[in-house]
Design a protein around this motif. Sequence first.
Motif, PDB file in Angstrom:
ATOM      1  N   GLU A 250      -4.915   5.202   2.964  1.00  7.57           N
ATOM      2  CA  GLU A 250      -4.224   4.103   2.270  1.00  7.57           C
ATOM      3  C   GLU A 250      -4.745   3.934   0.842  1.00  7.57           C
ATOM      4  O   GLU A 250      -5.944   3.970   0.604  1.00  7.57           O
ATOM      5  CB  GLU A 250      -4.426   2.801   3.050  1.00  7.57           C
ATOM      6  CG  GLU A 250      -3.723   2.844   4.404  1.00  7.57           C
ATOM      7  CD  GLU A 250      -3.829   1.531   5.159  1.00  7.57           C
ATOM      8  OE1 GLU A 250      -4.659   0.663   4.767  1.00  7.57           O
ATOM      9  OE2 GLU A 250      -3.087   1.372   6.147  1.00  7.57           O
TER      10      GLU A 250
ATOM     11  N   VAL B 298       0.726   5.136   1.734  1.00  8.24           N
ATOM     12  CA  VAL B 298       0.019   5.885   2.778  1.00  8.24           C
ATOM     13  C   VAL B 298       0.161   7.379   2.463  1.00  8.24           C
ATOM     14  O   VAL B 298       1.268   7.894   2.305  1.00  8.24           O
ATOM     15  CB  VAL B 298       0.603   5.552   4.168  1.00  8.24           C
ATOM     16  CG1 VAL B 298      -0.126   6.349   5.246  1.00  8.24           C
ATOM     17  CG2 VAL B 298       0.496   4.056   4.434  1.00  8.24           C
TER      18      VAL B 298
ATOM     19  N   LYS C 182       0.843  -1.213   0.000  1.00  7.37           N
ATOM     20  CA  LYS C 182       0.000   0.000   0.000  1.00  7.37           C
ATOM     21  C   LYS C 182       0.864   1.243   0.000  1.00  7.37           C
ATOM     22  O   LYS C 182       2.046   1.194   0.354  1.00  7.37           O
ATOM     23  CB  LYS C 182      -0.866   0.027   1.262  1.00  7.37           C
ATOM     24  CG  LYS C 182      -1.962  -0.995   1.237  1.00  7.37           C
ATOM     25  CD  LYS C 182      -2.776  -0.911   2.491  1.00  7.37           C
ATOM     26  CE  LYS C 182      -3.899  -1.957   2.386  1.00  7.37           C
ATOM     27  NZ  LYS C 182      -4.325  -2.440   3.683  1.00  7.37           N
TER      28      LYS C 182
ATOM     29  N   ARG D  85      -4.226   1.243  -2.404  1.00 12.64           N
ATOM     30  CA  ARG D  85      -3.598  -0.030  -2.788  1.00 12.64           C
ATOM     31  C   ARG D  85      -2.565   0.204  -3.888  1.00 12.64           C
ATOM     32  O   ARG D  85      -2.775   1.042  -4.760  1.00 12.64           O
ATOM     33  CB  ARG D  85      -4.674  -1.019  -3.268  1.00 12.64           C
ATOM     34  CG  ARG D  85      -5.362  -1.710  -2.090  1.00 12.64           C
ATOM     35  CD  ARG D  85      -6.454  -2.602  -2.551  1.00 12.64           C
ATOM     36  NE  ARG D  85      -7.686  -1.826  -2.771  1.00 12.64           N
ATOM     37  CZ  ARG D  85      -8.555  -2.054  -3.730  1.00 12.64           C
ATOM     38  NH1 ARG D  85      -8.324  -3.003  -4.600  1.00 12.64           N
ATOM     39  NH2 ARG D  85      -9.637  -1.327  -3.834  1.00 12.64           N
TER      40      ARG D  85
END
Length: 386
Positions: free
Chosen positions: A220, A148, A146, A222
Motif C-alpha cells: 500500500e 495497492v 491508497k 498512501r
Amino acid sequence: MDFNLSPEQVQIREQIGRVCREFPDDYWRALDRKKDYPEAFVRKLTELGWLAALIPEEYGGTGLGITEGSIILEEINRSGGNATACHAQMYTMGTLLRHGSEAQKKRYLPKIAGGELRLQAFAVTEPNAGSDTTRIETTATKRGNKYVIEGEKVFISRVFESDLMLLLARTSRYQELDDKTKGLSVFLLDLREAKNTIEVKPLDLMINHHSNAVFFHGTEVREENLIGEEGMGFRYIIDGWNAERILVAAEAIGDGKWFIERAARYARERVVFGRAIGSNQGIQFPIAQAHARLQAADLVRYQAATKFDRKEKCGAEANTAKLLASEAAWEAANACLTAHGGYGFAVDYDIERKFRETRLFTVAPVSNNLVLAYLGQHVLGMPKSY
Ligand SMILES: Cc1cc2nc3c(=O)[nH]c(=O)nc-3n(C[C@H](O)[C@H](O)[C@H](O)COP(=O)(O)OP(=O)(O)OC[C@H]3O[C@@H](n4cnc5c(N)ncnc54)[C@H](O)[C@@H]3O)c2cc1C
C-alpha cells in the motif's frame, strides 16, 4: 562555451578527493570481495552534506547544480571508488524536485538531506520491460485513499540500503491507452511501512551493486505519495533522464581518468626487453587514444551540464555525453588491462574490479543502443527504429 571550472567547483573536487583518500583501494577491494555495501563511505558523504548537493537550501540541501553533482560522482570514481553506491539520491532528484508537491518536498527532503532517510532505490525495470519502459506491468490500483501495488521489478539496486523508493507503476491498462506513454504513475514508497508486503531477492551479479528482484504483494502507498498527476509518470521519469545521463557520463569519465592514470604510470615504470613498455607504440597509442576520446567526452559532459543548469534543452548533449563517456571509459579500461599484462588480472591491482564496474555504463541505466536511437530519431530526424 567556457568549461573552466570555477574556484568553488575546483574546491568541491579537492574536498571530495580528500574524503576519498580516507577510503583507499583496499577498502573498495574488500567490499567487492564480500559484495558488501560501502556503508562507512556513504555515511561520511552524507554527514558532510555531499549527497544533498542537488537538494535546494530551503529544504536543507546545498542547492548546487548538476555540474557540481557530476563533479562529486566523477571524483569518487576517479579516486578508485564506486559512486553507484550512492548516485541514486542525485538521479531521483529530477523527478522529485520538478514534480513533487510542496508537502512532499517539505516532508522528505530535509530528512534526506540530513541523512535521516535514504532515497537510493529507483524502481523502473521489470522482467518483461527493460528498455521499453512503457510496457511495464506492475499495477497501482486506487482503493480509497491508497494505491495497492502488485507486480515484479528486477535489477532494483539498493533496496535494503534505502528507506524510500521512487517507483513507477501502471495506473491504466496498456490496451486502453491511445497514448502508450500515459497511464504510468510515480510513487514515493516508504519501504519501512511496506516491508511486510515486499519480497526482495538479491541478484548475484558481475559487480558489487546490491541489485534485487522485488515482488510487490498488495503493497500500500498512501495517495499523498503519488508524485504529480496520475498517469503522467513516464513523462516525469523522462524529465529526470537528462540529469541521469550527465551524472552517469561523469562517473564513466572518473573511471576513464583512473584507468589512464594507472596505465600511463605502469607503462612508464614497467621494463620489458630492457625498456619501459610505454615506449612501444602498441602500448602507448591505445592509452593516448583513450585519453583523447575521454577528453572529448568530458567537453560534451560539461556542455550538457552547463545547459542543464541554465535550464536550456540538453537532450542531445546529455545523451551524447553518456554515449561517448561510457565508450571512452571502456576503451581506457581495455588499454589499462593490456598495459598491465597478467597483472591486470590480479585482484590487488584493482584493475579487474574497475574493469567490471565500468562496463556497466554502456548498458545501464540505459543501453547505448537506446541512446543512439534517441540521437537518430530526435536529433537527426530519422524514423523511429523501434
Ligand atoms: C547492475 C545493474 C543495476 C541496475 N539498477 C537498476 C535500478 O536501480 N533500477 C532500475 O529500474 N533498473 C536498473 N537496472 C536495469 C537497467 O536499467 C536495464 O538493464 C537496462 O535499461 C536495459 O534493459 P534490459 O536489461 O531489460 O535489456 P533489454 O531491454 O532486454 O535489451 C537487451 C539488449 O537489446 C538492445 N535493444 C533492445 N531494443 C532495441 C532496439 N529497438 N534497437 C536496438 N537495440 C535494442 C538493448 O540495447 C540491449 O542491448 C540495472 C541494471 C544493471 C545491470
